[in-house]
Design a protein around this motif. Sequence first.
Motif, short mmCIF file in Angstrom:
data_model
loop_
_atom_site.label_atom_id
_atom_site.label_comp_id
_atom_site.label_asym_id
_atom_site.label_seq_id
_atom_site.Cartn_x
_atom_site.Cartn_y
_atom_site.Cartn_z
N ILE A 510 11.93 -0.20 -7.37
CA ILE A 510 11.44 0.59 -6.25
C ILE A 510 11.86 -0.03 -4.92
O ILE A 510 11.71 -1.24 -4.72
N ASP A 511 12.40 0.79 -4.02
CA ASP A 511 12.77 0.33 -2.68
C ASP A 511 11.55 0.51 -1.77
O ASP A 511 11.39 1.55 -1.11
N PHE A 512 10.69 -0.50 -1.74
CA PHE A 512 9.44 -0.38 -1.00
C PHE A 512 9.65 -0.32 0.51
O PHE A 512 8.82 0.21 1.25
N SER A 513 10.79 -0.81 1.00
CA SER A 513 11.03 -0.80 2.44
C SER A 513 11.22 0.62 2.98
O SER A 513 11.05 0.86 4.18
N SER A 514 11.59 1.55 2.11
CA SER A 514 11.84 2.92 2.56
C SER A 514 10.64 3.84 2.38
O SER A 514 10.65 4.99 2.84
N ILE A 515 9.58 3.36 1.73
CA ILE A 515 8.43 4.21 1.41
C ILE A 515 7.62 4.54 2.66
O ILE A 515 7.15 3.65 3.37
N LYS A 516 7.46 5.84 2.91
CA LYS A 516 6.66 6.31 4.04
C LYS A 516 5.41 7.07 3.60
O LYS A 516 4.54 7.36 4.43
N LEU A 565 6.97 7.84 -2.69
CA LEU A 565 6.67 7.12 -3.93
C LEU A 565 5.60 7.93 -4.65
O LEU A 565 4.49 8.12 -4.14
N VAL A 566 5.92 8.40 -5.84
CA VAL A 566 5.00 9.26 -6.59
C VAL A 566 4.42 8.47 -7.76
O VAL A 566 5.16 7.90 -8.57
N ILE A 567 3.11 8.43 -7.84
CA ILE A 567 2.40 7.78 -8.94
C ILE A 567 1.94 8.89 -9.89
O ILE A 567 1.20 9.80 -9.48
N LYS A 603 2.68 -4.57 -2.67
CA LYS A 603 4.07 -4.43 -2.23
C LYS A 603 4.28 -3.38 -1.14
O LYS A 603 5.29 -3.37 -0.45
N LEU A 604 3.31 -2.48 -0.99
CA LEU A 604 3.44 -1.44 0.02
C LEU A 604 3.10 -1.96 1.41
O LEU A 604 2.40 -2.95 1.57
N ASN A 605 3.59 -1.26 2.42
CA ASN A 605 3.34 -1.65 3.81
C ASN A 605 2.01 -1.08 4.32
O ASN A 605 1.56 -0.06 3.88
#
Length: 605
Positions: A510-516, A565-567, A603-605
């Motif tokens: 997962i690219d966490f830096s791009s998650i909005k 990011l879909v859970i 890991k999320l912002n």
Amino acid sequence: MQADTSSKPKKKSSLKAKVQKFGTALSSMVMPNIAAIIAWGLVTAIFMEGGWAPNATIAKLTSPMLHYLIPILIGYTGGRMVYDERGALIGAIGTLGVIVGDLNIPEFLGAMIMGPLSAWCLKKFDQAFQSKVKSGFEMIYNNFSSGILGLILAILGMLIVTPVVEWGSGLMSSAVDAIMKVHLLPLTAIIIEPAKVLFLNNAIGNGILVPLGIEQAAKVGKSVLFLLEANPGPGLGILLAFCFFGKGDAKGSAPGAAIIHFFGGIHEIYFPYILMKPILIVAAILGGMSGTFTFQLFNAGLKAAASPGSIIAVLAMTAKDSYLGIIAGVLVSAAVSFLVASFILKRDKSTDSGDLAAKQKQMEQMKAESKGKEMPSTDEVRTSINSYANVNKIIFACDAGMGSSAMGASLLRDKVKKAGIDNISVTNTAVSRLKDEAGLLVVTQEELAERALEKTPSAVHVSVDNFLSSPKYDEIVANLKALSQVTDTPASEIGESKKVAASGDQLAKIDFSSIKEVNFIRHDQHQGSATMATSIFQDKMAKAGKKTPVKAVRINELDDENDHLVIATKAAGKNLAVRYSNIQIVVVKDILQDKLLDELVKKLN
């Protein structure tokens, strides 16, 4: 998404479809030639005596354009509608007969008769004799059969059709004059405004009012008949009422719709607002009546047809002495429809938010969700996608094939391009010009769906309420995009992609830096479980000081972007994998209390 498909056309058309078909046939002969009518109108407005820049030499264009060019173009177009290019040619020849029969009046009605009639006669002649032509003689047959039959039809048109047209034209002109003399012309709004909402606007405007208006303008230099259907005031008033007193999506979309309607001339954009609350037709009728009354009060009129019906086109075609009356009529009609529509909307105590197409579809999804059917099974998803397997062309079809369908096609074309689908063309046309062919997907308004199905029974059909804002566009793109992912994949393997691995290794991909935004998918395992999971995860994020938004959404509401990011559970993950290719997915066994959820928070912002 389940496409509106059918393998067989209906045996009998409804009365509504028949009326639309006849009206569109008239409109379709005039609409493609509006540019020529506008050119004639500009010549008369600018160069005729009393125009903006009188010029006797250039003004000589007006009579040949009015009596020869425009009728022949109409006859040519009418012939092509019936029998392609051969029909177009003989339609023009037959039309010349009625033109020569009486050079004192513009033979628009004669052209509407002789164009299709000549083409129909040639078509029947070919059906009887073309198959008997020896090889090598096809060109001789084609040329001589068209020429000889065309000559006969031109003579018949001159001797028989012309007197009939003169009688009919005189009768209609007398009726219009009588109505105008007793000041009853505003009452035509009682017929015109409801007919417009039923997508007969082009049929009435271009098929009936424009030919009558041109005859009147040729006599007195202007005509109010051009304004009866084209006046943008009533629609503007209704849309402004939604801006102030509407609810939900209807209120939010009304400002943009008002701009497109008033300046772009796409009247179809306000029809769904009236269809959503049919009582609003009263506002449209009263607005149209008041506008026409004001036009007559000022003796205002246009030099030629204003098409599309935007304020820009209306002012461009306004006679030199009519600007005050035209502006006043448009403003009065807008004010009256605004006041009536506002009164209706303010008295509406329903809790319905009034959303348009998207809201209606959302309500259907909510009803399905309450019955435990919100999340389709993998097999259902696969069936929906496979219905698009042979699609290689998408056509938007509206009544005239120009305004609203062109805008709808542009919107979907942009979505298709952004999705990286390069092998699908997206175009637009009139319903009457649809042709049944393999690999075709037809998108049309629900009011015209029946006619579209009759023309293309083997195509995939999708009907929408509004060409300019429909959630079905995203569903079409999702199905087309997913098709390449599942074409050769067994249903049991759908969703088992590298993006949906059921292990803790998922987080490393997962690219966490791009998650909005973090999303939970509502599904049918436990009613409200997605909402509860969203609340729990939001609490965890808040305690950890994380600010990334967390929302519960339906599967069709997702934007296919890498910043989502879909859970989801494994079942939901499979459906996501075939519908989307850019979103990032984490599969968990339990969306309420899986260990991966705590790791995600870290890991999320």
